[in-house]
Scaffold this motif. Structure first.
Motif, short mmCIF file in Angstrom:
data_model
loop_
_atom_site.label_atom_id
_atom_site.label_comp_id
_atom_site.label_asym_id
_atom_site.label_seq_id
_atom_site.Cartn_x
_atom_site.Cartn_y
_atom_site.Cartn_z
N GLU A 1 27.80 3.50 18.39
CA GLU A 1 27.74 3.20 19.82
C GLU A 1 26.79 4.16 20.54
OE1 GLU A 1 30.77 3.24 23.67
OE2 GLU A 1 31.59 3.13 21.63
N GLN A 2 26.89 5.42 20.17
CA GLN A 2 26.04 6.43 20.80
C GLN A 2 24.57 6.23 20.45
OE1 GLN A 2 25.88 11.26 21.29
NE2 GLN A 2 27.53 10.35 20.16
N TYR B 1 23.18 3.36 22.40
CA TYR B 1 22.98 3.75 23.80
C TYR B 1 21.69 4.56 23.96
CZ TYR B 1 23.66 6.58 28.02
OH TYR B 1 23.48 7.22 29.22
N GLN C 1 18.50 2.46 23.49
CA GLN C 1 18.17 1.62 24.64
C GLN C 1 17.63 2.44 25.80
OE1 GLN C 1 21.06 -1.96 25.11
NE2 GLN C 1 22.12 -0.55 23.69
N LYS D 1 18.60 -4.30 22.79
CA LYS D 1 19.80 -4.14 21.98
C LYS D 1 19.59 -4.66 20.56
CE LYS D 1 24.78 -5.02 22.10
NZ LYS D 1 25.90 -5.62 22.86
#
Length: 317
Positions: free
Chosen positions: A92-93, A96, A99, A105
């Motif tokens: 997830e990090q 992030y 992006q 994405k």
């Protein structure tokens, strides 16, 4: 062609001079070492290149154009102080941060899958950062640094926390990135890595550049006319043949072989020395002793700032 030109850059923090009129050119598609002891000014220069701060005077050019906000997307930066969120899942990090660098994405997921597979990290995706070792965290941050395929990659102590196997993995990736067109600037205290990877270096000490050039040129410039000679035969005959042409610095005899370290006078060359001693011995090996980058840097910093040098530990890990 230079990708980065640092022209007469100076920076002060209050009464402290961090950089004093520093000029450096970094060639594109090269590995460049930005070196110096702690507190020399390296971090201040890196912060200016990343536009975290600005110079008080002088300028930085990126491909001939004055450095500006649009160039941030062309630069990847791995700081010495790591910046991952410890309680956030790794995947997830990474998504992030990718992006934030402008990747969609879908493209971020595609590139991350490639790198996670390449580094055998697939099982880390849902792990939190604080569940990983320091070296594992370093792998994640390295990937995030290069994921958007920047033209200029700045790595501050990139091998910190790695065991020898993973350190070599990152070294191989650095060379592969250069082969694919990226320019690598890395700051390190590990002089072995400098000799192994760097095309050119700049040494900063006490806010000033005190040495720069290619690694090959710098080592050649600091030659000391010192040689290691191994031979069989009469030691007295050998030393008499040297006469005033050379000085024996060290001698060891093992298994009928004499190992001499010799410093020859500048008035003669190595060929003349060999011609003088060969009639008196059987030569086993002959090799010039070229100072290592570690030796050269210790000498330069010691000459520039003897009261603060301390020990060789400034330059070795």
């Amino acid at each position: 062609m230079s990708i980065l030109e640092i022209k007469n850059v100076s920076k002060k923090y209050g009464n402290h001079v961090a950089l004093n009129n520093v000029s450096i050119n970094i060639a594109e598609k090269s590995v460049f070492g930005l070196l110096g002891p702690n507190g020399a000014g390296k971090t201040s220069l890196i912060r200016i290149i990343n536009q975290i701060t600005g110079p008080d005077s002088g300028e930085v050019l990126f491909r001939g154009e004055k450095l500006q906000y649009k160039h941030i997307s062309k630069i990847g930066y791995l700081p010495e102080e790591r910046g991952l969120y410890k309680k956030m899942p790794v995947g997830e990090q990474a998504m992030y941060l990718a992006q934030l660098k402008g990747l969609s994405k879908a493209e971020a997921k595609k590139r991350l899958n490639f790198w996670f597979e390449k580094f055998d990290m697939q099982s880390w995706w849902k792990k939190k950062v604080d569940e990983l070792s320091k070296g594992m965290q370093q792998k994640v941050q390295f990937i995030v640094t290069i994921l958007h395929e920047p033209e200029l990659i700045i790595l501050d102590e990139p091998f910190s926390g790695f065991d020898p196997v993973n350190a070599q993995l990152i070294k191989n990736e650095i060379l592969e990135l250069r082969k694919n067109g990226a320019t690598i600037v890395f700051s390190t205290h590990n002089m072995g890595s400098v000799e192994e990877l760097c095309d050119s270096i700049a040494l900063i000490n006490k806010s000033e550049k005190i040495l720069d050039g290619t690694v090959k040129e710098i080592r050649k410039l600091h030659r000391t006319n010192t040689y290691k000679v191994a031979f069989k035969g009469n030691v007295m005959g050998f030393t008499n043949a040297l006469w005033t042409g050379g000085e024996v610095l060290e001698k060891i005899t093992e298994d009928d072989i004499n190992y001499f370290t010799i410093k020859i006078n500048k008035a003669i060359n190595s060929s003349q020395m060999l011609q003088a001693v060969l009639p008196h011995c059987e030569l086993v090996s002959f090799q010039e002793v070229v100072p290592s980058m570690n030796d050269i840097f210790i000498m330069k910093v010691s000459n520039n700032n003897p009261q603060e040098l301390g020990t060789k530990s400034n330059f070795t890990e």
